[in-house]
Scaffold this motif. Sequence first.
Motif, PDB file in Angstrom:
ATOM      1  N   MET A  45       0.854  -1.180   0.000  1.00 50.86           N
ATOM      2  CA  MET A  45       0.000   0.000   0.000  1.00 50.86           C
ATOM      3  C   MET A  45       0.898   1.240   0.000  1.00 50.86           C
ATOM      4  N   ASN A  46       0.687   2.160  -0.942  1.00 50.28           N
ATOM      5  CA  ASN A  46       1.499   3.378  -0.973  1.00 50.28           C
ATOM      6  C   ASN A  46       0.976   4.393   0.046  1.00 50.28           C
ATOM      7  N   ARG A  47       1.662   5.521   0.160  1.00 49.39           N
ATOM      8  CA  ARG A  47       1.298   6.511   1.185  1.00 49.39           C
ATOM      9  C   ARG A  47      -0.104   7.068   0.986  1.00 49.39           C
ATOM     10  N   VAL A  48      -0.459   7.373  -0.254  1.00 50.38           N
ATOM     11  CA  VAL A  48      -1.797   7.923  -0.502  1.00 50.38           C
ATOM     12  C   VAL A  48      -2.851   6.915  -0.066  1.00 50.38           C
ATOM     13  N   GLU A  49      -2.696   5.674  -0.479  1.00 47.53           N
ATOM     14  CA  GLU A  49      -3.661   4.633  -0.102  1.00 47.53           C
ATOM     15  C   GLU A  49      -3.721   4.451   1.414  1.00 47.53           C
ATOM     16  N   ARG A  50      -2.561   4.454   2.055  1.00 48.17           N
ATOM     17  CA  ARG A  50      -2.515   4.289   3.514  1.00 48.17           C
ATOM     18  C   ARG A  50      -3.172   5.481   4.211  1.00 48.17           C
ATOM     19  N   ALA A  51      -2.914   6.687   3.725  1.00 45.01           N
ATOM     20  CA  ALA A  51      -3.516   7.881   4.325  1.00 45.01           C
ATOM     21  C   ALA A  51      -5.036   7.852   4.174  1.00 45.01           C
ATOM     22  N   ILE A  52      -5.520   7.492   3.011  1.00 47.38           N
ATOM     23  CA  ILE A  52      -6.966   7.398   2.791  1.00 47.38           C
ATOM     24  C   ILE A  52      -7.556   6.302   3.674  1.00 47.38           C
ATOM     25  N   ASP A  53      -6.836   5.207   3.807  1.00 42.78           N
ATOM     26  CA  ASP A  53      -7.287   4.121   4.675  1.00 42.78           C
ATOM     27  C   ASP A  53      -7.403   4.596   6.128  1.00 42.78           C
ATOM     28  N   LEU A  54      -6.402   5.324   6.604  1.00 39.87           N
ATOM     29  CA  LEU A  54      -6.478   5.874   7.966  1.00 39.87           C
ATOM     30  C   LEU A  54      -7.685   6.797   8.094  1.00 39.87           C
ATOM     31  N   PHE A  55      -7.827   7.699   7.119  1.00 45.41           N
ATOM     32  CA  PHE A  55      -8.937   8.651   7.162  1.00 45.41           C
ATOM     33  C   PHE A  55     -10.282   7.920   7.180  1.00 45.41           C
ATOM     34  N   ASN A  56     -10.402   6.889   6.368  1.00 46.45           N
ATOM     35  CA  ASN A  56     -11.652   6.138   6.293  1.00 46.45           C
ATOM     36  C   ASN A  56     -11.898   5.260   7.517  1.00 46.45           C
ATOM     37  N   ASN A  57     -10.912   5.163   8.392  1.00 46.26           N
ATOM     38  CA  ASN A  57     -11.044   4.359   9.605  1.00 46.26           C
ATOM     39  C   ASN A  57     -11.040   5.219  10.859  1.00 46.26           C
ATOM     40  N   ASN A  58     -11.742   6.351  10.777  1.00 48.26           N
ATOM     41  CA  ASN A  58     -12.030   7.197  11.926  1.00 48.26           C
ATOM     42  C   ASN A  58     -10.858   8.037  12.429  1.00 48.26           C
ATOM     43  N   PHE A  59      -9.846   8.242  11.587  1.00 46.48           N
ATOM     44  CA  PHE A  59      -8.802   9.207  11.914  1.00 46.48           C
ATOM     45  C   PHE A  59      -9.040  10.443  11.057  1.00 46.48           C
ATOM     46  N   ASN A  60      -8.595  11.595  11.547  1.00 47.52           N
ATOM     47  CA  ASN A  60      -8.874  12.821  10.798  1.00 47.52           C
ATOM     48  C   ASN A  60      -7.811  13.093   9.728  1.00 47.52           C
ATOM     49  N   CYS A  61      -8.027  14.155   8.981  1.00 46.97           N
ATOM     50  CA  CYS A  61      -7.164  14.488   7.845  1.00 46.97           C
ATOM     51  C   CYS A  61      -5.717  14.750   8.280  1.00 46.97           C
ATOM     52  N   SER A  62      -5.539  15.446   9.360  1.00 45.15           N
ATOM     53  CA  SER A  62      -4.197  15.728   9.859  1.00 45.15           C
ATOM     54  C   SER A  62      -3.491  14.439  10.283  1.00 45.15           C
ATOM     55  N   GLN A  63      -4.199  13.599  10.993  1.00 41.24           N
ATOM     56  CA  GLN A  63      -3.631  12.327  11.429  1.00 41.24           C
ATOM     57  C   GLN A  63      -3.224  11.474  10.229  1.00 41.24           C
ATOM     58  N   ALA A  64      -4.074  11.434   9.225  1.00 40.59           N
ATOM     59  CA  ALA A  64      -3.806  10.604   8.047  1.00 40.59           C
ATOM     60  C   ALA A  64      -2.542  11.057   7.322  1.00 40.59           C
ATOM     61  N   VAL A  65      -2.406  12.356   7.091  1.00 43.99           N
ATOM     62  CA  VAL A  65      -1.242  12.877   6.363  1.00 43.99           C
ATOM     63  C   VAL A  65       0.027  12.754   7.202  1.00 43.99           C
ATOM     64  N   PHE A  66      -0.021  13.213   8.426  1.00 40.24           N
ATOM     65  CA  PHE A  66       1.177  13.213   9.271  1.00 40.24           C
ATOM     66  C   PHE A  66       1.696  11.798   9.520  1.00 40.24           C
ATOM     67  N   THR A  67       0.814  10.891   9.823  1.00 40.58           N
ATOM     68  CA  THR A  67       1.211   9.544  10.235  1.00 40.58           C
ATOM     69  C   THR A  67       1.915   8.769   9.131  1.00 40.58           C
ATOM     70  N   VAL A  68       1.474   8.919   7.883  1.00 44.78           N
ATOM     71  CA  VAL A  68       2.091   8.117   6.817  1.00 44.78           C
ATOM     72  C   VAL A  68       3.532   8.542   6.526  1.00 44.78           C
ATOM     73  N   PHE A  69       3.930   9.703   7.003  1.00 42.29           N
ATOM     74  CA  PHE A  69       5.320  10.143   6.853  1.00 42.29           C
ATOM     75  C   PHE A  69       6.095  10.032   8.164  1.00 42.29           C
ATOM     76  N   ALA A  70       5.443  10.293   9.285  1.00 47.24           N
ATOM     77  CA  ALA A  70       6.129  10.377  10.578  1.00 47.24           C
ATOM     78  C   ALA A  70       6.865   9.099  10.938  1.00 47.24           C
ATOM     79  N   THR A  71       6.303   7.973  10.556  1.00 46.11           N
ATOM     80  CA  THR A  71       6.946   6.703  10.888  1.00 46.11           C
ATOM     81  C   THR A  71       8.307   6.555  10.200  1.00 46.11           C
ATOM     82  N   ASP A  72       8.517   7.276   9.099  1.00 44.35           N
ATOM     83  CA  ASP A  72       9.830   7.267   8.419  1.00 44.35           C
ATOM     84  C   ASP A  72      10.896   7.999   9.230  1.00 44.35           C
ATOM     85  N   TYR A  73      10.477   8.795  10.193  1.00 47.49           N
ATOM     86  CA  TYR A  73      11.401   9.619  10.974  1.00 47.49           C
ATOM     87  C   TYR A  73      11.469   9.179  12.435  1.00 47.49           C
ATOM     88  N   GLY A  74      11.131   7.920  12.671  1.00 49.88           N
ATOM     89  CA  GLY A  74      11.296   7.357  14.006  1.00 49.88           C
ATOM     90  C   GLY A  74      10.159   7.616  14.970  1.00 49.88           C
TER      91      GLY A  74
END
Length: 147
Positions: A1-30
């Motif tokens: 699953m790429n970042r866009v798909e993962r972010a949309i998946d997070l958003f569609n699973n009761n996380f908000n827009c900020s959480q979806a965008v931030f989370t798919v990148f934040a894990t790359d930075y520890g």
Amino acid sequence: MNRVERAIDLFNNNFNCSQAVFTVFATDYGISEELALKLSTSFGGGARSGEMCGAVSGALMVLGLRYGHFIAEDNEQKQKVYSLGQEFVRRFKEMNNSIVCRDLLGYDLSKEDEYEIIASKGLFKTICPNMVRDAVNILEQMICEYE
């Protein structure tokens, strides 16, 4: 699953827009997914005030994680991340005409009667995923360009 798909998946699973965008990148930075989700929670829906779109806030936090200023005297780095933030905002506005949640939705979610309209029209399901997608795509483009 790429970042866009993962972010949309997070958003569609009761996380908000900020959480979806931030989370798919934040894990790359520890930052763990749990911590990323916690940190970005209050930015959704323009901090629940209809102000800056949470997808934009999440993206700006990602730019800070990747390029941020952390040495007091390093004004060059500080200016670099400010410039990158401005460039992100420019690109997002170019695609969506605004970075303001209430403008993007056409209603102010901080007002109960307008929130009801947003919910009844399904705007969180039709408009917000596009904002998440655009934010992730712009970030990916910028990271590739500025490496």
